[in-house]
Design a protein around this motif. Structure first.
Motif, short mmCIF file in Angstrom:
data_model
loop_
_atom_site.label_atom_id
_atom_site.label_comp_id
_atom_site.label_asym_id
_atom_site.label_seq_id
_atom_site.Cartn_x
_atom_site.Cartn_y
_atom_site.Cartn_z
N UNK A 103 34.28 34.74 36.23
CA UNK A 103 33.94 36.16 36.21
C UNK A 103 32.46 36.30 36.53
N UNK A 104 32.19 37.10 37.57
CA UNK A 104 30.79 37.36 37.94
C UNK A 104 30.48 38.83 37.69
N UNK A 105 31.28 39.69 38.29
CA UNK A 105 31.12 41.13 38.13
C UNK A 105 32.40 41.79 38.62
N UNK A 106 32.50 43.10 38.40
CA UNK A 106 33.65 43.81 38.95
C UNK A 106 34.81 43.88 37.99
N UNK A 107 36.01 43.72 38.53
CA UNK A 107 37.25 43.85 37.77
C UNK A 107 37.26 42.89 36.58
N UNK A 108 37.60 43.41 35.42
CA UNK A 108 37.57 42.58 34.21
C UNK A 108 38.68 41.53 34.19
N UNK A 109 39.72 41.73 34.97
CA UNK A 109 40.82 40.77 35.03
C UNK A 109 40.62 39.88 36.26
N UNK A 110 40.45 38.61 36.00
CA UNK A 110 40.17 37.66 37.06
C UNK A 110 41.37 36.74 37.24
N UNK A 111 41.81 36.57 38.47
CA UNK A 111 42.94 35.68 38.74
C UNK A 111 42.41 34.36 39.31
N UNK A 112 43.05 33.27 38.91
CA UNK A 112 42.59 31.96 39.34
C UNK A 112 43.71 31.07 39.82
N UNK A 113 43.45 29.77 39.76
CA UNK A 113 44.40 28.78 40.26
C UNK A 113 45.58 28.62 39.31
N UNK A 114 46.70 28.13 39.86
CA UNK A 114 47.89 27.74 39.10
C UNK A 114 48.48 28.89 38.28
N UNK A 143 42.18 35.50 33.51
CA UNK A 143 41.35 35.67 32.32
C UNK A 143 40.82 37.09 32.31
N UNK A 144 40.66 37.61 31.10
CA UNK A 144 40.18 38.97 30.95
C UNK A 144 38.83 38.99 30.28
N UNK A 145 37.87 39.57 30.97
CA UNK A 145 36.53 39.73 30.43
C UNK A 145 36.49 40.99 29.57
N UNK A 146 36.07 40.84 28.32
CA UNK A 146 35.96 41.97 27.41
C UNK A 146 34.54 42.00 26.87
N UNK A 147 33.74 42.90 27.41
CA UNK A 147 32.33 42.92 27.06
C UNK A 147 32.11 43.32 25.60
N UNK A 148 32.88 44.28 25.11
CA UNK A 148 32.68 44.75 23.74
C UNK A 148 33.03 43.69 22.72
N UNK A 149 34.00 42.85 23.03
CA UNK A 149 34.38 41.77 22.13
C UNK A 149 33.75 40.43 22.52
N UNK A 150 32.93 40.44 23.53
CA UNK A 150 32.29 39.23 24.08
C UNK A 150 33.31 38.09 24.19
N UNK A 151 34.44 38.39 24.83
CA UNK A 151 35.49 37.40 24.97
C UNK A 151 35.89 37.22 26.43
#
Lengths: 114, 112
Positions: free
Chosen positions: A50-61, A65-73
């Motif tokens: 995750x760099x910036x943009x959409x909080x839901x990031x799709x990866x390999x296999x 992962x979901x970036x949640x700034x308020x929960x720092x998760x």
């Protein structure tokens, strides 16, 4: 101080069930976040970031992962687990504006039960 | 094919021996790293380099030394190996920021 926490040493999931591997971070400012996977007797393989943009990031296999700034998760997820997903998973963070010294979590061992 | 290589993959040696772990990458990355990892455990950064003739110590104190004479090559040396050096050593490289690090397969070192 910059840190990453993976609260679970081990996660067990039945094959076909959804899986979640948890990660929380602590940095000042906005982070760059990564997930890596390590299979036995191998180096780490990059899964997603995750760099910036959409909080839901799709990866390999099929992982995401979901970036949640308020929960720092930055929890890693997959809708349907495979036995071959069994491995050691590392979350990592770089603080924006800093150099490329990644801080890794302690790792979570994922067991997918057939 | 762009990749990162480590040799040897496995090494068993006696106490007091001098060893060099090799790491080479063909991706032209400026940044390279050495991590120490006990099997199945967390990674500890022991050395890093941001370019030729640049080396820095990492977060975990290590008796090893490194050199970076060529962009593609980042060897790690132990002058006198001890049983406490038994571990897995992972080499990685990256380019720019915030790009991900690419890891080699690792060298599993056992010092008897």
């Amino acid at each position: 101080a910059q840190s990453v926490a993976q609260p679970e040493d081990q996660v067990n999931v039945a094959e076909g069930n959804p899986l979640t591997v948890k990660c929380t971070y602590s940095v000042s400012g906005n982070p760059y976040l990564f997930w890596y996977v390590q299979y036995p007797n191998r180096g780490l393989q990059f899964l997603l970031k995750y760099i910036t943009g959409d909080n839901l990031v799709k990866g390999s296999y099929g992982f995401e992962a979901e970036f949640n700034k308020s929960q720092t998760s930055f929890h890693l997820k997959k809708p349907s687990a495979l036995v071959s997903d069994s491995a050691l998973y590392f979350c990592a963070v770089i603080r924006r504006g800093r150099d490329d010294k990644i801080i890794f979590g302690k790792g979570t061992r994922l067991h997918i039960l057939p | 094919e762009a990749d990162i290589y480590q040799t040897p993959r496995y090494l068993v040696i006696g106490t007091g021996k001098k060893i060099t772990l090799e790491c080479s990458q063909t991706m032209g990355h400026d940044k390279m790293y050495w991590y120490q990892q006990d099997p199945g455990m967390e990674l500890h950064l022991i050395h890093y380099s941001y370019g030729v003739n640049s080396t820095e110590k990492g977060d975990l104190s290590s008796e090893s030394t490194v050199s970076r004479i060529r962009t593609e090559h980042f060897p790690l040396t132990l002058e006198s190996a001890r049983p406490s050096h038994t571990s897995q050593y992972l080499c990685a490289s990256s380019e720019g920021s915030p790009h991900e690090q690419f890891f080699g397969p690792g060298t599993r070192l056992t010092v008897l």
